[in-house]
Design a protein around this motif. Structure first.
Motif, PDB file in Angstrom:
ATOM      1  N   ARG A 164      14.726  41.419 -86.120  1.00 28.07           N
ATOM      2  CA  ARG A 164      14.700  40.606 -87.456  1.00 28.07           C
ATOM      3  C   ARG A 164      15.435  39.394 -87.259  1.00 28.07           C
ATOM      4  O   ARG A 164      15.615  38.605 -87.903  1.00 28.07           O
ATOM      5  CB  ARG A 164      15.281  41.470 -88.709  1.00 28.07           C
ATOM      6  CG  ARG A 164      14.402  42.215 -89.318  1.00 28.07           C
ATOM      7  CD  ARG A 164      15.107  42.710 -90.798  1.00 28.07           C
ATOM      8  NE  ARG A 164      16.307  43.322 -90.532  1.00 28.07           N
ATOM      9  CZ  ARG A 164      16.624  44.551 -90.614  1.00 28.07           C
ATOM     10  NH1 ARG A 164      15.846  45.306 -90.820  1.00 28.07           N
ATOM     11  NH2 ARG A 164      17.690  44.975 -90.677  1.00 28.07           N
ATOM     12  N   ILE A 165      16.215  39.489 -86.179  1.00 30.70           N
ATOM     13  CA  ILE A 165      17.182  38.373 -85.679  1.00 30.70           C
ATOM     14  C   ILE A 165      16.463  36.858 -85.654  1.00 30.70           C
ATOM     15  O   ILE A 165      15.534  36.615 -84.992  1.00 30.70           O
ATOM     16  CB  ILE A 165      17.934  38.720 -84.290  1.00 30.70           C
ATOM     17  CG1 ILE A 165      18.799  39.661 -84.443  1.00 30.70           C
ATOM     18  CG2 ILE A 165      18.791  37.479 -83.979  1.00 30.70           C
ATOM     19  CD1 ILE A 165      19.536  40.183 -83.102  1.00 30.70           C
ATOM     20  N   CYS A 166      17.204  36.071 -86.442  1.00 34.55           N
ATOM     21  CA  CYS A 166      16.664  34.515 -86.313  1.00 34.55           C
ATOM     22  C   CYS A 166      17.755  34.051 -85.578  1.00 34.55           C
ATOM     23  O   CYS A 166      18.957  34.063 -86.007  1.00 34.55           O
ATOM     24  CB  CYS A 166      16.493  34.060 -87.659  1.00 34.55           C
ATOM     25  SG  CYS A 166      15.104  34.800 -88.385  1.00 34.55           S
ATOM     26  N   PRO A 167      17.521  33.024 -84.559  1.00 33.04           N
ATOM     27  CA  PRO A 167      18.818  32.421 -83.891  1.00 33.04           C
ATOM     28  C   PRO A 167      19.846  31.694 -84.524  1.00 33.04           C
ATOM     29  O   PRO A 167      19.307  30.940 -85.540  1.00 33.04           O
ATOM     30  CB  PRO A 167      17.879  31.505 -83.026  1.00 33.04           C
ATOM     31  CG  PRO A 167      16.580  32.218 -82.726  1.00 33.04           C
ATOM     32  CD  PRO A 167      16.255  32.680 -83.875  1.00 33.04           C
TER      33      PRO A 167
ATOM     34  N   GLY B 257      11.673  40.013 -90.976  1.00 31.58           N
ATOM     35  CA  GLY B 257      11.340  40.131 -89.560  1.00 31.58           C
ATOM     36  C   GLY B 257      10.555  41.627 -89.417  1.00 31.58           C
ATOM     37  O   GLY B 257      10.021  42.165 -90.368  1.00 31.58           O
ATOM     38  N   HIS B 258      10.898  42.003 -88.213  1.00 35.17           N
ATOM     39  CA  HIS B 258      10.237  43.441 -87.708  1.00 35.17           C
ATOM     40  C   HIS B 258      11.020  44.439 -88.672  1.00 35.17           C
ATOM     41  O   HIS B 258      11.909  44.676 -89.090  1.00 35.17           O
ATOM     42  CB  HIS B 258      10.660  43.743 -86.535  1.00 35.17           C
ATOM     43  CG  HIS B 258       9.568  45.032 -86.218  1.00 35.17           C
ATOM     44  ND1 HIS B 258       8.301  45.020 -85.868  1.00 35.17           N
ATOM     45  CD2 HIS B 258      10.139  46.159 -85.727  1.00 35.17           C
ATOM     46  CE1 HIS B 258       8.091  46.400 -85.570  1.00 35.17           C
ATOM     47  NE2 HIS B 258       9.265  46.939 -85.331  1.00 35.17           N
TER      48      HIS B 258
ATOM     49  N   ILE C 156       6.809  38.148 -90.237  1.00 34.77           N
ATOM     50  CA  ILE C 156       6.842  37.202 -89.018  1.00 34.77           C
ATOM     51  C   ILE C 156       7.901  36.250 -88.924  1.00 34.77           C
ATOM     52  O   ILE C 156       8.053  35.533 -88.124  1.00 34.77           O
ATOM     53  CB  ILE C 156       5.536  36.374 -88.645  1.00 34.77           C
ATOM     54  CG1 ILE C 156       5.191  35.745 -87.509  1.00 34.77           C
ATOM     55  CG2 ILE C 156       5.385  35.457 -89.964  1.00 34.77           C
ATOM     56  CD1 ILE C 156       4.542  36.481 -86.551  1.00 34.77           C
ATOM     57  N   GLN C 157       8.850  36.251 -89.777  1.00 38.73           N
ATOM     58  CA  GLN C 157       9.937  35.530 -90.086  1.00 38.73           C
ATOM     59  C   GLN C 157      10.628  35.173 -88.660  1.00 38.73           C
ATOM     60  O   GLN C 157      10.972  34.050 -88.260  1.00 38.73           O
ATOM     61  CB  GLN C 157      10.848  35.628 -91.014  1.00 38.73           C
ATOM     62  CG  GLN C 157      11.921  34.735 -91.249  1.00 38.73           C
ATOM     63  CD  GLN C 157      13.186  35.245 -92.098  1.00 38.73           C
ATOM     64  OE1 GLN C 157      13.695  36.429 -91.831  1.00 38.73           O
ATOM     65  NE2 GLN C 157      13.465  34.661 -93.299  1.00 38.73           N
ATOM     66  N   ALA C 158      10.974  35.948 -88.059  1.00 35.87           N
ATOM     67  CA  ALA C 158      11.982  36.189 -86.866  1.00 35.87           C
ATOM     68  C   ALA C 158      11.053  35.383 -85.821  1.00 35.87           C
ATOM     69  O   ALA C 158      11.512  34.739 -84.881  1.00 35.87           O
ATOM     70  CB  ALA C 158      12.324  37.476 -86.364  1.00 35.87           C
ATOM     71  N   GLY C 159       9.864  35.774 -85.614  1.00 35.58           N
ATOM     72  CA  GLY C 159       8.872  35.288 -84.690  1.00 35.58           C
ATOM     73  C   GLY C 159       8.750  33.581 -84.867  1.00 35.58           C
ATOM     74  O   GLY C 159       8.861  32.794 -84.153  1.00 35.58           O
ATOM     75  N   ILE C 160       8.593  33.261 -86.121  1.00 36.01           N
ATOM     76  CA  ILE C 160       8.533  31.923 -86.500  1.00 36.01           C
ATOM     77  C   ILE C 160       9.877  31.149 -86.046  1.00 36.01           C
ATOM     78  O   ILE C 160       9.450  29.882 -85.436  1.00 36.01           O
ATOM     79  CB  ILE C 160       8.225  31.574 -87.893  1.00 36.01           C
ATOM     80  CG1 ILE C 160       6.701  32.006 -88.170  1.00 36.01           C
ATOM     81  CG2 ILE C 160       8.430  30.007 -88.352  1.00 36.01           C
ATOM     82  CD1 ILE C 160       6.346  31.926 -89.885  1.00 36.01           C
TER      83      ILE C 160
END
Lengths: 275, 332
Positions: free
Chosen positions: B253-256, B63-64, B73-77
């Motif tokens: 960096r948070i992924c839901p 993530g960021h 871009i993991q968090a974004g995806i």
């Protein structure tokens, strides 16, 4: 008034005996004093007509005379148009079809309709014909297979499509599509078949096949056909009804109407003085 | 007097002017097309060139970060994934259902006409307005819940916070409202394209209205509906302003739900259920954030743009594919 201004009536198609005495056949469809309005515009005036079982009745008349409107009243297809109103009695097998107890969905299974322009569904040939029985709840595959075969045979289309029932119906020719639509209508096992100018969009060869088909079908079904082709009307029907400006001018045996019409307007139309 | 008619263009001045005008017009059109293509190609080229070097597998699993070399871009995806999944679930049934009602069932009253006219208006409302709407209705729920409560459902397996706050579900509901008019209008068009004669033939065979819709109209309209839906969702993927208003995070960096891999998605139902109520970011927002930070993140932003464009291309490509298949199958 006698008149030999019209040419002698063309021979009838096989299966239609125009001299047959229809009085022994019970009356299947009857209208009594039917008026019809599109909004404020009245288009049918006091139409009273009797159609015997297992006969062919032709409705003729110039464009806009109300014959198609009348036909559509018989399976209440006019209900789909907003603002229409009907009065008078319309009896199918003795039952007034406009009464509240009548389920219009069941009525339309009983009274089938073939349209001027063939409208096959964008599905396979099999699914087209099986559609009517399926929506009525028929799920038995074996029954459907037999029914589809029987309807295609009655519609004189079986030999041409028996090996490609899973092909799209849209790939058939115009004449084949119209016979498919007839087979589709037969699949709901109606007693009465309404035909609204079924051959007017077809070439002469297909037209004569459809007319032969009418001759075969009338042994089992009551057929009412709207046509603007008078020779066709005289070929395929036992009884002819002449409409003009919303009124039923004259109805009688086909041979009599075309050789010896009682009304002057009928005679004028038949001899081509107008329309 | 000239002799018999000649068909060759002689030195006739009028004729020459006509031909000249014709050529000029054709050239102007050519220039327009080529300029547009040139701009597009340049944009893409520059972005790709900037992004080279950043598009590594690691880019997709991070993530960021404060360091451009460690940003990804993991968090974004994942944020976009959840957002779009939920948006689809909310907007498609409602949108298609509304269109079916308007086209097939509703009679032509002043109310129906009012609704139909205003659908186009709604489609043109700026997305930020939907953001404000979403903030009041979904994020804060008009302040009805004071400091907020938590609903314990399924024996504590699922905890739903009320109001939704700055969660994915609030964002998804907002996006659903945003694309709903587009879905409705596209579905209406698809339904209208089905010839009336098909419906009439179906009625004549003794079908009820619902049977006709379900068996004839909807299957025939499906390609058009699918295309419209896909394009509406593509639009949703690229939206940024309304999401910022409803609380999407910019740098994170948070992924839901803590779902960071497809494996977790498939095997951990509790995380999957909690994901919609978690905080999130989205691809366009992450890109926007990187551009804001400074020149050292330019290449990272460019890489993000490439990923976003790739996803959009896939979506649009899918829509084109469906349209082509439909064209081949249904010939009226």
């Amino acid at each position: 008034m006698a008149s030999d201004s019209s040419a002698s009536v063309p021979p009838s198609v096989k299966g239609v005996d125009r001299d047959q005495d229809m009085s022994s056949h019970p009356i299947n469809v009857e209208s009594r004093g039917v008026d019809f309005w599109y909004g404020d515009n009245q288009v049918l005036f006091d139409v009273s007509l009797q159609v015997p079982e297992r006969s062919v009745t032709a409705l003729i008349g110039p464009s806009g005379c109300g014959k198609s409107t009348f036909l559509r009243c018989l399976n209440r297809m006019n209900d789909l148009i907003e603002g229409t109103r009907i009065s008078g009695e319309l009896l199918v097998e003795g039952q007034d079809i406009n009464s509240k107890e009548v389920d219009v969905v069941l009525l339309r299974k009983h009274v089938g309709m073939v349209f001027q322009k063939s409208t096959p569904f964008p599905k396979t040939i099999f699914d087209n014909i099986a559609y009517g029985p399926r929506i009525a709840g028929q799920k038995n595959r074996g029954y459907l297979v037999d029914l589809v075969e029987s309807c295609l045979k009655q519609a004189a289309l079986w030999d041409e499509v028996k090996d490609r029932l899973q092909d799209s119906a849209m790939a058939l020719s115009g004449g084949q599509q119209q016979r498919l639509c007839i087979a589709r209508t037969l699949a709901t096992t109606p007693k009465i078949i309404l035909m609204d100018e079924p051959a007017s969009a077809l070439d002469p060869a297909s037209t004569s096949r459809i007319e032969d088909l009418i001759g075969e079908l009338c042994a089992e079904y009551t057929i009412i056909i709207v046509t603007h082709n008078m020779q066709q009307a005289s070929r395929v029907s036992h009884q002819t009804a002449f409409f003009f400006e919303g009124k039923l001018i004259e109805v009688g045996r086909t041979t009599q109407i075309f050789t010896n019409p009682k009304q002057k307007r009928t005679e004028d139309y038949i001899t081509g003085r107008f329309g | 007097m000239t002799s018999t008619a000649s068909f060759t263009s002689s030195g006739d001045a009028v004729m020459r002017r006509r031909l000249l005008l014709s050529t000029v017009f054709r050239t102007v059109c050519r220039i327009a097309v080529y300029s547009a293509i040139f701009v597009l190609v340049t944009l893409l080229g520059v972005v790709l060139w900037l992004a080279i070097g950043r598009l590594t597998p690691a880019f997709f699993s991070r993530g960021h970060s404060a360091f451009p070399d460690r940003a990804g871009i993991q968090a974004g995806i994942w944020g976009t994934f959840w957002l779009i999944s939920l948006t689809t679930i909310f907007s498609l049934p409602v949108g298609i259902g509304a269109a079916v009602y308007l086209e097939e069932y509703a009679s032509d009253t002043w109310l129906t006409r009012l609704i139909k006219v205003n659908l186009s208006n709604l489609a043109g409302v700026p997305s930020i307005v939907y953001g404000m709407l979403g903030l009041t209705v979904f994020v804060r729920m008009f302040g009805l819940f004071g400091h907020g409560i938590k609903l314990n459902l399924l024996n504590g397996f699922l905890v739903v916070p009320l109001p939704f706050g700055k969660s994915v579900i609030a964002g998804a509901l907002t996006m659903s409202l945003l694309i709903l008019p587009v879905v409705i209008i596209a579905t209406q068009e698809a339904l209208r394209a089905v010839p009336r004669s098909i419906r009439i033939a179906s009625f004549a065979l003794g079908a009820t209205r619902w049977q006709t819709i379900r068996n004839q109209v909807l299957p025939a309209a499906l390609p058009g509906i699918a295309t419209g839906a896909i394009l509406a969702i593509s639009r949703a993927i690229g939206e940024t302003a309304p999401l910022i208003m409803v609380g999407a995070i910019t740098y994170t960096r948070i992924c839901p739900g803590g779902v960071e891999s497809v494996g977790t998605l498939l095997t951990d139902p509790q995380r999957v259920l909690s994901a919609p109520f978690d905080m999130y970011t989205a691809m366009p927002i992450a890109i926007y954030g990187w551009i804001r930070v400074g020149p050292e993140f330019t290449s990272v932003a460019a890489a993000g743009i490439v990923v976003l464009l790739f996803v959009l291309t896939c979506f649009n490509g899918f829509a084109v594919y469906i349209r082509q298949r439909a064209r081949n199958k249904l010939k009226w």
